[in-house]
Design a protein around this motif. Sequence first.
Motif, mmCIF file in Angstrom:
data_model
loop_
_atom_site.group_PDB
_atom_site.id
_atom_site.type_symbol
_atom_site.label_atom_id
_atom_site.label_comp_id
_atom_site.label_asym_id
_atom_site.label_seq_id
_atom_site.Cartn_x
_atom_site.Cartn_y
_atom_site.Cartn_z
ATOM 1 N N ASP A 178 37.839 51.039 35.970
ATOM 2 C CA ASP A 178 38.126 49.824 36.733
ATOM 3 C C ASP A 178 38.533 48.751 35.733
ATOM 4 N N ILE A 179 39.802 48.311 35.791
ATOM 5 C CA ILE A 179 40.257 47.301 34.838
ATOM 6 C C ILE A 179 40.048 45.887 35.374
ATOM 7 N N GLU A 180 39.825 45.793 36.657
ATOM 8 C CA GLU A 180 39.378 44.575 37.323
ATOM 9 C C GLU A 180 38.948 45.007 38.720
ATOM 10 N N PRO A 181 38.243 44.156 39.450
ATOM 11 C CA PRO A 181 37.775 44.587 40.769
ATOM 12 C C PRO A 181 38.917 45.102 41.648
ATOM 13 N N GLY A 182 38.760 46.336 42.125
ATOM 14 C CA GLY A 182 39.750 46.939 43.007
ATOM 15 C C GLY A 182 40.989 47.489 42.331
ATOM 16 N N VAL A 183 41.026 47.454 41.005
ATOM 17 C CA VAL A 183 42.196 47.947 40.268
ATOM 18 C C VAL A 183 41.747 49.031 39.299
ATOM 19 N N GLN A 184 42.275 50.249 39.490
ATOM 20 C CA GLN A 184 41.900 51.365 38.631
ATOM 21 C C GLN A 184 43.033 51.776 37.711
ATOM 22 N N GLU A 185 42.639 52.331 36.566
ATOM 23 C CA GLU A 185 43.581 52.838 35.579
ATOM 24 C C GLU A 185 43.151 54.248 35.200
ATOM 25 N N LEU A 186 44.099 55.167 35.136
ATOM 26 C CA LEU A 186 43.824 56.523 34.680
ATOM 27 C C LEU A 186 43.972 56.548 33.165
ATOM 28 N N VAL A 187 42.938 56.998 32.485
ATOM 29 C CA VAL A 187 42.970 57.101 31.032
ATOM 30 C C VAL A 187 43.168 58.564 30.656
ATOM 31 N N VAL B 201 52.264 64.758 32.338
ATOM 32 C CA VAL B 201 52.398 63.309 32.509
ATOM 33 C C VAL B 201 53.082 62.992 33.836
ATOM 34 N N GLU B 202 54.112 63.728 34.167
ATOM 35 C CA GLU B 202 54.802 63.496 35.444
ATOM 36 C C GLU B 202 53.834 63.677 36.614
ATOM 37 N N HIS B 203 52.995 64.691 36.550
ATOM 38 C CA HIS B 203 52.011 64.924 37.606
ATOM 39 C C HIS B 203 51.022 63.757 37.675
ATOM 40 N N ALA B 204 50.562 63.303 36.524
ATOM 41 C CA ALA B 204 49.625 62.172 36.490
ATOM 42 C C ALA B 204 50.260 60.940 37.135
ATOM 43 N N GLN B 205 51.518 60.674 36.839
ATOM 44 C CA GLN B 205 52.212 59.529 37.442
ATOM 45 C C GLN B 205 52.301 59.684 38.957
ATOM 46 N N ASN B 206 52.625 60.868 39.422
ATOM 47 C CA ASN B 206 52.732 61.101 40.866
ATOM 48 C C ASN B 206 51.393 60.929 41.572
ATOM 49 N N VAL B 207 50.323 61.452 40.967
ATOM 50 C CA VAL B 207 48.992 61.318 41.556
ATOM 51 C C VAL B 207 48.598 59.844 41.618
ATOM 52 N N CYS B 208 48.844 59.117 40.546
ATOM 53 C CA CYS B 208 48.503 57.690 40.534
ATOM 54 C C CYS B 208 49.249 56.929 41.621
ATOM 55 N N GLN B 209 50.523 57.191 41.761
ATOM 56 C CA GLN B 209 51.298 56.515 42.801
ATOM 57 C C GLN B 209 50.768 56.849 44.184
ATOM 58 N N SER B 210 50.411 58.099 44.417
ATOM 59 C CA SER B 210 49.949 58.496 45.747
ATOM 60 C C SER B 210 48.539 57.990 46.063
ATOM 61 N N LYS B 211 47.728 57.737 45.031
ATOM 62 C CA LYS B 211 46.352 57.294 45.249
ATOM 63 C C LYS B 211 46.151 55.805 44.996
ATOM 64 N N GLY B 212 47.225 55.086 44.697
ATOM 65 C CA GLY B 212 47.114 53.649 44.481
ATOM 66 C C GLY B 212 46.497 53.258 43.149
#
Length: 124
Positions: free
Chosen positions: A56-65, A78-89
């Motif tokens: 959690d980089i701030e309340p309600g905002v997540q970052e994948l490390v 990396v492409e898969h990680a980007q797609n998952v992040c976009q689909s999960k917000g």
Amino acid sequence: MTAVKWVQIEWCDEAATTLQPAFAGDEIAIKLDVERGFATLWHVPEHGYIVTRLEDIEPGVQELVLVAWAGQNTGPIVEHAQNVCQSKGIQSIRFHTHHPEKLINRFVKRWGFGRVQTVYRWES
């Protein structure tokens, strides 16, 4: 790019051996994070292994490390990680590296990552 499948696995010798160059001396801490559920170890068949965690980089905002990853032809990871992040917000992806010169053309520019900091450490 061909879709890849990430398979969550428990810590194992094969993954540890493959990931060894990416640990930068942090293997014990990373292993403990995986075993305690703070991070996740994934096997990506035909590509390698990756350890990730959500922050959690701030309340309600997540970052994948991307804690550590290694293998062959890791671009699809990396492409898969980007797609998952976009689909999960998930707002962003972050990684640290000890080899920025190797990543600039082959990885960073290709996948749209921007440099946000440089880390220096002194140890006694």
